[in-house]
Design a protein around this motif. Structure first.
Motif, PDB file in Angstrom:
ATOM      1  N   LEU A  69      32.151  23.670   3.689  1.00 37.64           N
ATOM      2  CA  LEU A  69      32.778  23.595   4.812  1.00 37.64           C
ATOM      3  C   LEU A  69      32.148  24.178   5.939  1.00 37.64           C
ATOM      4  N   LEU A  70      31.300  25.492   5.597  1.00 36.87           N
ATOM      5  CA  LEU A  70      30.605  26.609   6.244  1.00 36.87           C
ATOM      6  C   LEU A  70      29.885  24.996   7.177  1.00 36.87           C
ATOM      7  N   ASN A  80      29.013  28.478  14.300  1.00 37.70           N
ATOM      8  CA  ASN A  80      28.976  29.760  13.096  1.00 37.70           C
ATOM      9  C   ASN A  80      30.311  30.058  12.996  1.00 37.70           C
ATOM     10  N   ALA A  81      31.034  31.028  12.269  1.00 31.07           N
ATOM     11  CA  ALA A  81      32.485  30.255  11.526  1.00 31.07           C
ATOM     12  C   ALA A  81      32.635  32.460  10.893  1.00 31.07           C
ATOM     13  N   ASN A  82      33.461  33.426  11.329  1.00 32.49           N
ATOM     14  CA  ASN A  82      33.469  34.303  10.879  1.00 32.49           C
ATOM     15  C   ASN A  82      33.562  33.843   9.410  1.00 32.49           C
ATOM     16  N   VAL A  83      32.961  34.566   8.503  1.00 39.07           N
ATOM     17  CA  VAL A  83      34.024  34.563   7.739  1.00 39.07           C
ATOM     18  C   VAL A  83      34.086  35.833   6.789  1.00 39.07           C
ATOM     19  N   TRP A  91      39.453  34.959  -2.855  1.00 38.03           N
ATOM     20  CA  TRP A  91      40.295  34.642  -1.061  1.00 38.03           C
ATOM     21  C   TRP A  91      39.040  34.662   0.029  1.00 38.03           C
ATOM     22  N   VAL A  92      38.542  33.060   0.407  1.00 36.26           N
ATOM     23  CA  VAL A  92      37.864  33.213   0.858  1.00 36.26           C
ATOM     24  C   VAL A  92      38.691  33.133   2.573  1.00 36.26           C
ATOM     25  N   LEU A  93      38.047  33.448   3.740  1.00 28.70           N
ATOM     26  CA  LEU A  93      38.917  33.428   4.919  1.00 28.70           C
ATOM     27  C   LEU A  93      37.736  33.298   6.049  1.00 28.70           C
ATOM     28  N   ILE A  94      38.010  31.914   6.676  1.00 24.57           N
ATOM     29  CA  ILE A  94      37.301  31.448   7.693  1.00 24.57           C
ATOM     30  C   ILE A  94      37.617  31.225   8.921  1.00 24.57           C
ATOM     31  N   ASP A  98      39.483  28.306  16.432  1.00 30.96           N
ATOM     32  CA  ASP A  98      40.462  27.973  16.733  1.00 30.96           C
ATOM     33  C   ASP A  98      41.556  27.624  15.190  1.00 30.96           C
ATOM     34  N   ILE A  99      41.118  27.770  14.157  1.00 34.27           N
ATOM     35  CA  ILE A  99      41.766  26.879  13.100  1.00 34.27           C
ATOM     36  C   ILE A  99      41.493  28.378  11.944  1.00 34.27           C
TER      37      ILE A  99
END
Length: 126
Positions: A69-70, A80-83, A91-94, A98-99
């Motif tokens: 996904l990244l 780049n998203a915060n991970v 449990w991975v939070l991306i 906005d999402i």
């Protein structure tokens, strides 16, 4: 650049949360993520426009889904998203801004049951 498309239009399309959501859902599907749930948060929360909750079958699968996904987000121009949580893969939070995407192992998803909280909120609006 293809004829008829202005650079401004391409930039604004890449910022559209619905286009990002489509890219996220496609990536999760192609990675064989399980029980994918998308929740529209627009007008309900200032956290994000959408929340996506899904599961991987194991630590390794959660990590692979997250990595894919990244990569797909970056390759499609969403930056780049915060991970959080990638080293353990329970449990991975991306967070794209906005999402917010939550990728759980099934046991962890069942324990926290965050979709129930958001589903209860949506039911109260009917």
């Amino acid at each position: 650049m293809p004829e008829g498309l202005s650079p401004l239009r391409l930039v604004s399309d890449r910022k559209d949360p619905e286009l990002a959501l489509d890219a996220i859902l496609k990536s999760l599907d192609e990675s064989k993520a399980e029980d994918i749930l998308s929740i529209d948060l627009r007008g309900k929360s200032a956290l994000a426009d959408f929340m996506v909750i899904t599961s991987g079958r194991s630590h390794r699968h959660v990590g692979a889904v997250s990595d894919r996904l990244l990569k797909d987000l970056k390759d499609n121009g969403f930056g780049n998203a915060n991970v959080e949580g990638l080293p353990n893969c329970d449990w991975v939070l991306i967070d794209t801004g906005d999402i917010i995407v939550h990728i759980f192992r099934p046991e962890v998803r069942e324990f926290y049951n965050i979709e129930k909280m958001w589903a209860a909120d949506a039911e109260g609006e009917d």
